[in-house]
Design a protein around this motif. Structure first.
Motif, short mmCIF file in Angstrom:
data_model
loop_
_atom_site.label_atom_id
_atom_site.label_comp_id
_atom_site.label_asym_id
_atom_site.label_seq_id
_atom_site.Cartn_x
_atom_site.Cartn_y
_atom_site.Cartn_z
N ARG A 16 37.20 47.48 71.62
CA ARG A 16 37.49 48.51 72.61
C ARG A 16 36.62 49.74 72.36
O ARG A 16 36.41 50.13 71.22
CB ARG A 16 38.97 48.90 72.57
N ASP A 26 41.41 46.67 66.30
CA ASP A 26 40.23 46.44 67.13
C ASP A 26 39.93 44.97 67.32
O ASP A 26 39.03 44.61 68.06
CB ASP A 26 39.01 47.11 66.50
N ASP A 28 40.45 42.24 69.13
CA ASP A 28 41.07 41.78 70.37
C ASP A 28 40.92 40.29 70.56
O ASP A 28 41.43 39.74 71.54
CB ASP A 28 40.46 42.52 71.57
N ARG A 71 36.92 49.53 79.26
CA ARG A 71 37.61 49.32 77.98
C ARG A 71 36.70 48.66 76.96
O ARG A 71 36.69 49.04 75.78
CB ARG A 71 38.84 48.46 78.21
N TYR A 72 35.91 47.69 77.40
CA TYR A 72 35.06 46.94 76.46
C TYR A 72 33.58 47.29 76.61
O TYR A 72 32.74 46.67 75.97
CB TYR A 72 35.24 45.44 76.67
#
Length: 294
Positions: A16, A26, A28, A71-72
């Protein structure tokens, strides 16, 4: 739709953008992600950039929502790798869109080209409106089809309304105590300056001012003070409400100007009433007596 895992972005573990440390939060790749696939452009969405795949295409393409892209840190041309059941597949981002999350339509951050998904496992999801009078039919539906999961959005919204109403009542109670405290402070200030006001009133009345004129001056003074306070309070309430709605709840708030202005008007009226109440005895004091006490 299907539930899988986001394994990589451009062959690197997803991270992120708002988190810069190397903590486990972090990672994900261990978080499930819901995605869907279709051949046509979804309703309640707006294409921001790129191109949506044509009907009948079998290219491994993906469309991502604007919030997910931010977000990414994704952009057009990036590659996303997904865990879909026992399979791992990669898709190229060819479009970025903005979803209307307030439409109550089924929206997804990640959409895939239906022609490139193949035999991936999936579930079915839909949204429909049922009149309140027919809500009892849902019980029969779940009995006939026990593998169906139903979410009553109206019931959820009702609970949300109850919570909002309770919070509103608490805020109104705090506002009432704040107004009461302000009035007490104002009356205390008037009491502390009673001597000076009595002397000024006596001098003005000696020079020919009437009680009506002095009373009007007091009302103007405290009306201006209340108006300034109301403007600051209403402006701060609207600004803070908009900031909290956008930053915390990610919503666009339209300030309720009617209640805010009504509250400000009540504050101005209370300020004028307190000023009149606190100085009424001063205006009735004979000038000779007031000057003799100095």
């Amino acid at each position: 739709f299907s539930t899988g895992r986001l394994l990589a972005v451009n062959d690197r573990p997803p991270q992120r953008q708002e988190r810069q440390d190397n903590s486990n939060d972090d990672d994900d790749a261990n978080r499930p992600v819901n995605f869907s696939w279709r051949h046509d452009f979804p309703p309640a969405n707006t294409l921001l950039s790129g191109r949506y795949w044509a009907a009948g295409s079998t290219a491994a393409e993906a469309s991502i929502e604007q919030g997910w892209a931010e977000r990414y840190g994704m952009k057009l041309g990036d590659t996303v790798t997904l865990q879909m059941g026992e399979q791992q597949r990669s898709f190229t981002v060819t479009s970025i869109r903005k979803a209307d999350w307030d439409s109550f339509r089924v929206n997804f951050f990640l959409l895939l080209n239906e022609g490139a998904v193949g035999d991936a496992p999936y579930n079915l999801i839909t949204a429909f409106h049922l009149p309140r009078a027919q809500a009892t039919q849902l019980a029969a539906l779940t009995r006939d089809y026990p593998n169906i999961s139903l979410l009553d959005i109206d019931g959820i919204l009702q609970r949300v309304r109850e919570v909002v109403d309770r919070v509103t009542q608490a805020v109104q109670l705090v506002m009432g105590f704040s107004l009461l405290a302000g009035l007490l402070v104002l009356l205390a200030a008037l009491q502390a300056t009673a001597g000076e006001r009595r002397y000024d009133s006596a001098v003005l009345r000696t020079l020919g001012a009437t009680r009506t004129q002095l009373r009007g001056a007091v009302l103007v003074e405290f009306g201006a003070l209340g108006l300034l306070s109301a403007l600051l309070a209403v402006g701060a309430a609207a600004l803070l409400g908009s900031v909290v709605a956008r930053q915390v709840f990610e919503l666009t708030l339209s300030p309720p100007w009617g209640p805010l202005l009504a509250g400000g008007a009540i504050g101005v009226g209370l300020s004028m009433l307190a000023g009149w109440w606190g100085t009424r005895r001063i205006l009735h004091t004979p000038p000779a007596l007031a000057l003799r006490e100095v």
